[in-house]
Scaffold this active site. Structure first.
Site, PDB file in Angstrom:
ATOM      1  CG  HIS A  18      -2.108  -1.230   1.368  1.00 50.82           C
ATOM      2  ND1 HIS A  18      -1.700  -1.613   1.854  1.00 50.82           N
ATOM      3  CD2 HIS A  18      -2.503  -1.621   0.339  1.00 50.82           C
ATOM      4  CE1 HIS A  18      -2.916  -2.230   2.267  1.00 50.82           C
ATOM      5  NE2 HIS A  18      -3.546  -2.735   1.029  1.00 50.82           N
ATOM      6  CE  LYS A  42     -13.970  -6.559   2.394  1.00 49.84           C
ATOM      7  NZ  LYS A  42     -13.157  -5.833   2.254  1.00 49.84           N
ATOM      8  NE  ARG A  91      -2.316  -7.466  -3.935  1.00 48.12           N
ATOM      9  CZ  ARG A  91      -3.371  -7.488  -2.831  1.00 48.12           C
ATOM     10  NH1 ARG A  91      -2.813  -8.015  -1.990  1.00 48.12           N
ATOM     11  NH2 ARG A  91      -4.680  -7.718  -2.739  1.00 48.12           N
ATOM     12  CB  SER A 129      -3.610  -6.856   5.175  1.00 50.58           C
ATOM     13  OG  SER A 129      -3.456  -5.447   5.183  1.00 50.58           O
TER      14      SER A 129
HETATM   15  P1  ADP Z   1      -9.541  -4.595   0.273  1.00 49.12           P
HETATM   16  O1  ADP Z   1     -10.214  -5.025   1.695  1.00 49.12           O
HETATM   17  O2  ADP Z   1     -10.900  -3.653  -0.802  1.00 49.12           O
HETATM   18  O3  ADP Z   1      -9.307  -5.009  -0.772  1.00 49.12           O
HETATM   19  P2  ADP Z   1      -7.112  -4.062   1.200  1.00 49.12           P
HETATM   20  O4  ADP Z   1      -6.732  -2.825   1.845  1.00 49.12           O
HETATM   21  O5  ADP Z   1      -7.227  -4.998   0.758  1.00 49.12           O
HETATM   22  O6  ADP Z   1      -8.660  -3.256   0.727  1.00 49.12           O
HETATM   23  O7  ADP Z   1      -6.114  -3.670  -0.547  1.00 49.12           O
HETATM   24  C1  ADP Z   1      -6.654  -2.453  -0.721  1.00 49.12           C
HETATM   25  C2  ADP Z   1      -5.954  -2.130  -2.515  1.00 49.12           C
HETATM   26  O8  ADP Z   1      -4.599  -1.764  -2.332  1.00 49.12           O
HETATM   27  C3  ADP Z   1      -6.231  -3.175  -3.377  1.00 49.12           C
HETATM   28  O9  ADP Z   1      -7.124  -2.172  -4.274  1.00 49.12           O
HETATM   29  C4  ADP Z   1      -5.508  -3.608  -3.267  1.00 49.12           C
HETATM   30  O10 ADP Z   1      -5.744  -4.396  -4.392  1.00 49.12           O
HETATM   31  C5  ADP Z   1      -4.599  -3.251  -3.038  1.00 49.12           C
HETATM   32  N1  ADP Z   1      -3.466  -3.913  -1.888  1.00 49.12           N
HETATM   33  C6  ADP Z   1      -2.752  -4.399  -1.331  1.00 49.12           C
HETATM   34  N2  ADP Z   1      -1.875  -5.166  -1.076  1.00 49.12           N
HETATM   35  C7  ADP Z   1      -1.289  -4.741  -2.663  1.00 49.12           C
HETATM   36  C8  ADP Z   1       0.584  -5.107  -2.517  1.00 49.12           C
HETATM   37  N3  ADP Z   1       0.932  -5.909  -2.076  1.00 49.12           N
HETATM   38  N4  ADP Z   1       0.943  -4.100  -3.892  1.00 49.12           N
HETATM   39  C9  ADP Z   1      -0.388  -3.180  -4.685  1.00 49.12           C
HETATM   40  N5  ADP Z   1      -1.342  -2.898  -4.212  1.00 49.12           N
HETATM   41  C10 ADP Z   1      -1.779  -3.525  -3.571  1.00 49.12           C
END
Ligand code: ADP
Length: 162
Positions: A18, A42, A91, A129
């Site tokens: 992120h 969630k 990803r 995460s």
């Molecule tokens: P959600 O629960 O909405 O998927 P996340 O916090 O998991 O929320 O992710 C938010 C955004 O960040 C999503 O578009 C996800 O694909 C992106 N994201 C998460 N991890 C990574 C990473 N390692 N590299 C690039 N983008 C990421």
């Protein structure tokens, strides 16, 4: 009018994946709003306030970001604030279908809003995460996966529970 974009997500907690997306995207806009999903369906490890605090502390070097939380639909927040760009990170291939469906649903709900997908950096594409929480629970090495402040917060949250 200022150019603004929204980066929505759970950020439970914010990872280096992120952080990297935010560092790359924030300079392209006047303001980047990191929108924390406050979803009742969630269950999150960190509260909205804790997640907000971790984001701000991890990104103290970037000055055009704002962290907000919203419990409704991202597009409703955006309509209210008159912002028309959603940033999402991509990803591996598994993200693609989910992101395409989300973007299409949002397009149906709000035709004026565009979703912009940003590819994860190769060295971060495997970070999630969920993954970092799993590593933290099992006392694995979190360095390079999250910022030091998040590493400390994870260890405290998981191991001071008793
Ligand atoms: P959600 O629960 O909405 O998927 P996340 O916090 O998991 O929320 O992710 C938010 C955004 O960040 C999503 O578009 C996800 O694909 C992106 N994201 C998460 N991890 C990574 C990473 N390692 N590299 C690039 N983008 C990421």
């Amino acid at each position: 009018m200022s150019r603004r974009a929204v980066y929505p997500g759970s950020f439970d907690p914010i990872t280096m994946g992120h952080v990297d997306i935010i560092e790359r995207v924030a300079p392209l806009y006047d303001e980047l709003v990191i929108l924390l999903a406050n979803s009742p369906t969630k269950s999150a490890l960190f509260s909205v306030e804790e997640r907000k605090d971790l984001i701000l502390k991890s990104l103290s070097h970037i000055n055009n970001i704002r962290v907000e939380s919203f419990s409704g639909l991202t597009v409703d927040y955006m309509k209210e604030k008159q912002i028309s760009i959603i940033i999402r990170g991509l990803r591996a291939v598994v993200d693609f279908e989910y992101e395409m469906t989300m973007a299409s649903m949002n397009k149906k709900l709000a035709p004026a809003i565009e979703t912009m997908l940003v590819f994860a950096r190769p060295e971060y594409y495997f970070i999630s995460s969920r993954g970092v929480k799993e590593i933290a629970v099992n006392k694995g090495d979190l360095s390079g996966l999250v910022t030091p402040i998040v590493k400390t917060a994870l260890e405290k949250k998981i191991f001071s529970k008793g």
